[in-house]
Write a protein that holds these residues in place. Structure first.
Motif, PDB file in Angstrom:
ATOM      1  N   ILE A   2      -1.466   7.663   5.826  1.00 45.47           N
ATOM      2  CA  ILE A   2      -0.321   7.904   6.704  1.00 45.47           C
ATOM      3  C   ILE A   2       0.754   6.862   6.422  1.00 45.47           C
ATOM      4  N   LEU A   3       1.958   7.321   6.056  1.00 46.21           N
ATOM      5  CA  LEU A   3       3.105   6.434   5.879  1.00 46.21           C
ATOM      6  C   LEU A   3       4.093   6.687   7.016  1.00 46.21           C
ATOM      7  N   LYS A   4       4.645   5.600   7.548  1.00 44.35           N
ATOM      8  CA  LYS A   4       5.525   5.692   8.713  1.00 44.35           C
ATOM      9  C   LYS A   4       6.901   5.132   8.395  1.00 44.35           C
ATOM     10  N   LEU A   5       7.933   5.904   8.767  1.00 45.13           N
ATOM     11  CA  LEU A   5       9.330   5.482   8.659  1.00 45.13           C
ATOM     12  C   LEU A   5       9.964   5.508  10.036  1.00 45.13           C
ATOM     13  N   THR A   6      10.725   4.465  10.372  1.00 46.51           N
ATOM     14  CA  THR A   6      11.370   4.396  11.676  1.00 46.51           C
ATOM     15  C   THR A   6      12.846   4.078  11.508  1.00 46.51           C
ATOM     16  N   SER A  54       0.834  -1.204   0.000  1.00 48.97           N
ATOM     17  CA  SER A  54       0.000   0.000   0.000  1.00 48.97           C
ATOM     18  C   SER A  54       0.867   1.251   0.000  1.00 48.97           C
ATOM     19  N   ALA A  55       1.935   1.234   0.793  1.00 52.51           N
ATOM     20  CA  ALA A  55       2.838   2.384   0.829  1.00 52.51           C
ATOM     21  C   ALA A  55       3.496   2.606  -0.525  1.00 52.51           C
ATOM     22  N   GLN A  56       3.895   1.530  -1.183  1.00 53.08           N
ATOM     23  CA  GLN A  56       4.519   1.664  -2.503  1.00 53.08           C
ATOM     24  C   GLN A  56       3.551   2.257  -3.511  1.00 53.08           C
ATOM     25  N   HIS A  71       5.756   2.086   5.766  1.00 53.52           N
ATOM     26  CA  HIS A  71       4.572   1.247   5.932  1.00 53.52           C
ATOM     27  C   HIS A  71       3.355   2.149   6.037  1.00 53.52           C
ATOM     28  N   CYS A  72       2.267   1.730   5.425  1.00 54.48           N
ATOM     29  CA  CYS A  72       1.009   2.462   5.545  1.00 54.48           C
ATOM     30  C   CYS A  72       0.319   2.009   6.830  1.00 54.48           C
ATOM     31  N   ILE A  73       0.048   2.968   7.725  1.00 52.17           N
ATOM     32  CA  ILE A  73      -0.498   2.598   9.038  1.00 52.17           C
ATOM     33  C   ILE A  73      -1.928   3.084   9.240  1.00 52.17           C
ATOM     34  N   GLY A  74      -2.528   3.694   8.214  1.00 51.97           N
ATOM     35  CA  GLY A  74      -3.910   4.119   8.388  1.00 51.97           C
ATOM     36  C   GLY A  74      -4.231   5.380   7.619  1.00 51.97           C
ATOM     37  N   GLU A  75      -5.302   6.034   8.055  1.00 50.02           N
ATOM     38  CA  GLU A  75      -5.781   7.245   7.407  1.00 50.02           C
ATOM     39  C   GLU A  75      -6.064   8.312   8.461  1.00 50.02           C
ATOM     40  N   ARG A 107      14.956   7.063  19.781  1.00 43.95           N
ATOM     41  CA  ARG A 107      14.059   6.779  18.654  1.00 43.95           C
ATOM     42  C   ARG A 107      13.996   7.986  17.738  1.00 43.95           C
ATOM     43  N   HIS A 108      13.643   7.739  16.473  1.00 42.87           N
ATOM     44  CA  HIS A 108      13.401   8.795  15.494  1.00 42.87           C
ATOM     45  C   HIS A 108      12.412   8.244  14.479  1.00 42.87           C
ATOM     46  N   VAL A 109      11.226   8.800  14.451  1.00 40.91           N
ATOM     47  CA  VAL A 109      10.137   8.311  13.613  1.00 40.91           C
ATOM     48  C   VAL A 109       9.626   9.463  12.757  1.00 40.91           C
ATOM     49  N   LEU A 110       9.324   9.179  11.482  1.00 39.51           N
ATOM     50  CA  LEU A 110       8.804  10.177  10.560  1.00 39.51           C
ATOM     51  C   LEU A 110       7.486   9.684   9.961  1.00 39.51           C
ATOM     52  N   PHE A 111       6.476  10.562   9.964  1.00 34.95           N
ATOM     53  CA  PHE A 111       5.177  10.256   9.373  1.00 34.95           C
ATOM     54  C   PHE A 111       4.929  11.209   8.201  1.00 34.95           C
ATOM     55  N   GLY A 112       4.495  10.653   7.081  1.00 39.15           N
ATOM     56  CA  GLY A 112       4.112  11.459   5.932  1.00 39.15           C
ATOM     57  C   GLY A 112       2.629  11.284   5.648  1.00 39.15           C
TER      58      GLY A 112
END
Length: 398
Positions: free
Chosen positions: A244-248, A105-107, A230-234, A266-271
């Motif tokens: 919402i895409l999440k990078l960790t 889904s993220a791709q 990874h797509c984690i929701g809307e 930790r360092h997390v980014l959401f797009g």
């Protein structure tokens, strides 16, 4: 005529190596119509000269303003980095076979974003880019256990930034507010930062892109980064329904970035990508650092940056946002609740000029400062550097 140098700027620091490409700087007022001629001729020399005039217009302080701490604003908002390195490989073909739904889904979302910003074929034709914009920064709120201090918007600091990039992993940025500035860059092997009050320092860990470039200014790097998310929701952002895409950052990257008393936990980014347009409309990242010197209690710094991206416009077929607003929350906490503090900072930016494939821009432009190049960089840093994340904490402790 030799070019006139501008003090404490990227232009002046690099004028020796770039002198052959610089046009003579005109003395006195700009002739009528000459500024438009420079903007039409997108050579490196003319872009740089036009840029000087624009920066001089935007960097004067407003009368009667109460100043925020420029070092704090620049240290936090100036040039933060993304949490992970970026692959230089082309975007993969979509596949759902043996691929988790969150990944596929993220791709798909990233492929839609790539198409909405001009398409991977057009992105691949970009060799370098130049962006100049104006900024307003403000420490809007400071909270302790006993009081809250707020600054009005009229106290904001006016300034500017200039970003040069050479694909895929070389970049140079300078951001200045009033009489203070921060510079940073990457030659593809080392990421560094320079401030007049701390000197030049190299970032530990893998080479990571500039977060400011991910705020829509570099669609190719943004797509390459989020392709592993990874797509984690809307979620609804303003009027836009978004994916919402999440990078960790993985543990090995966090360990490589940690040094001495500072540990990156930790360092997390959401797009947030619009379901309607496919465009990136919001970025949010959370960064937690633990600092403990010998014989002292541990202090934690949690940094959250939220950025709204607005006013998308096409430049040579590339769709990029020309305005935005960031809110930073710095939360300092430890064992004693009375020592907890929360600082809120804000930045508003507008893009004034963008150019792609600037003639004359070479790899020499991205050479790190002499302090980083000379001798063994590791030995130099052991003597004079804290990690970039700890440097910000050090400024806040003062």
């Amino acid at each position: 005529m030799s070019p006139r140098k501008r003090s404490s700027s990227t232009i002046s620091r690099r004028s020796v190596s770039m002198r052959g490409n610089l046009a003579p700087l005109m003395e006195g007022p700009t002739p009528e119509g000459h500024e438009k001629d420079l903007r039409k001729d997108r050579s490196l020399a003319n872009i740089r000269q036009w840029m000087k005039w624009q920066l001089e217009k935007s960097s004067w302080p407003s009368a009667g303003q109460k100043r925020s701490d420029p070092r704090l604003l620049l240290g936090v908002l100036g040039c933060p980095l993304a949490p992970v390195a970026v692959s230089t490989e082309p975007l993969p073909h979509l596949s759902i076979k043996d691929v988790p739904i969150e990944t596929s889904s993220a791709q798909y979302i990233v492929q839609q974003y790539s198409a909405a910003t001009g398409g991977s074929k057009l992105h691949g034709l970009i060799r370098n880019s130049y962006t100049m914009g104006k900024v307003r920064m403000l420490t809007s709120e400071f909270e302790t256990a006993s009081r809250i201090t707020r600054n009005p918007i009229k106290a904001a600091e006016n300034g500017w930034f200039v970003l040069w990039q050479m694909m895929p992993d070389k970049w140079s940025v300078e951001l200045a507010i009033e009489d203070s500035s921060v510079q940073a860059g990457s030659n593809g092997k080392t990421v560094w930062r320079y401030t007049p009050w701390l000197g030049a320092h190299a970032a530990k860990g893998p080479v990571r892109p500039l977060r400011r470039a991910l705020q829509g200014l570099d669609p190719m790097t943004t797509a390459s980064m989020f392709i592993t998310a990874h797509c984690i929701g809307e979620k609804k952002i303003g009027e836009e329904d978004c994916f919402i895409l999440k990078l960790t950052a993985d543990p090995s990257t966090l360990a490589a970035r940690s040094d001495g008393p500072a540990e990156i936990i930790r360092h997390v980014l959401f797009g947030y990508f619009s379901q309607r347009t496919g465009l990136l409309v919001y970025l949010e990242d959370s960064h937690l650092t633990r600092v403990q010197a010998n014989g002292t209690e541990a202090i934690y710094w949690e940094t959250t940056i939220e950025s709204a991206l607005e006013d998308y416009k096409y430049v040579d077929g590339i769709n990029i946002p020309h305005a935005g607003h960031s809110v930073v929350t710095l939360f300092r906490f430890g064992e004693e609740a009375m020592n907890h503090t929360k600082t809120r900072m804000e930045e508003t930016w507008n893009i004034e000029e963008v150019a792609f494939n600037v003639p004359g821009l070479s790899e020499d432009f991205f050479i790190p400062p002499a302090e980083i190049r000379q001798g063994n960089a590791t030995d130099v840093l052991q003597q004079k550097e804290k990690p970039l994340d700890a440097q910000v904490c050090n400024e806040l402790e003062k």
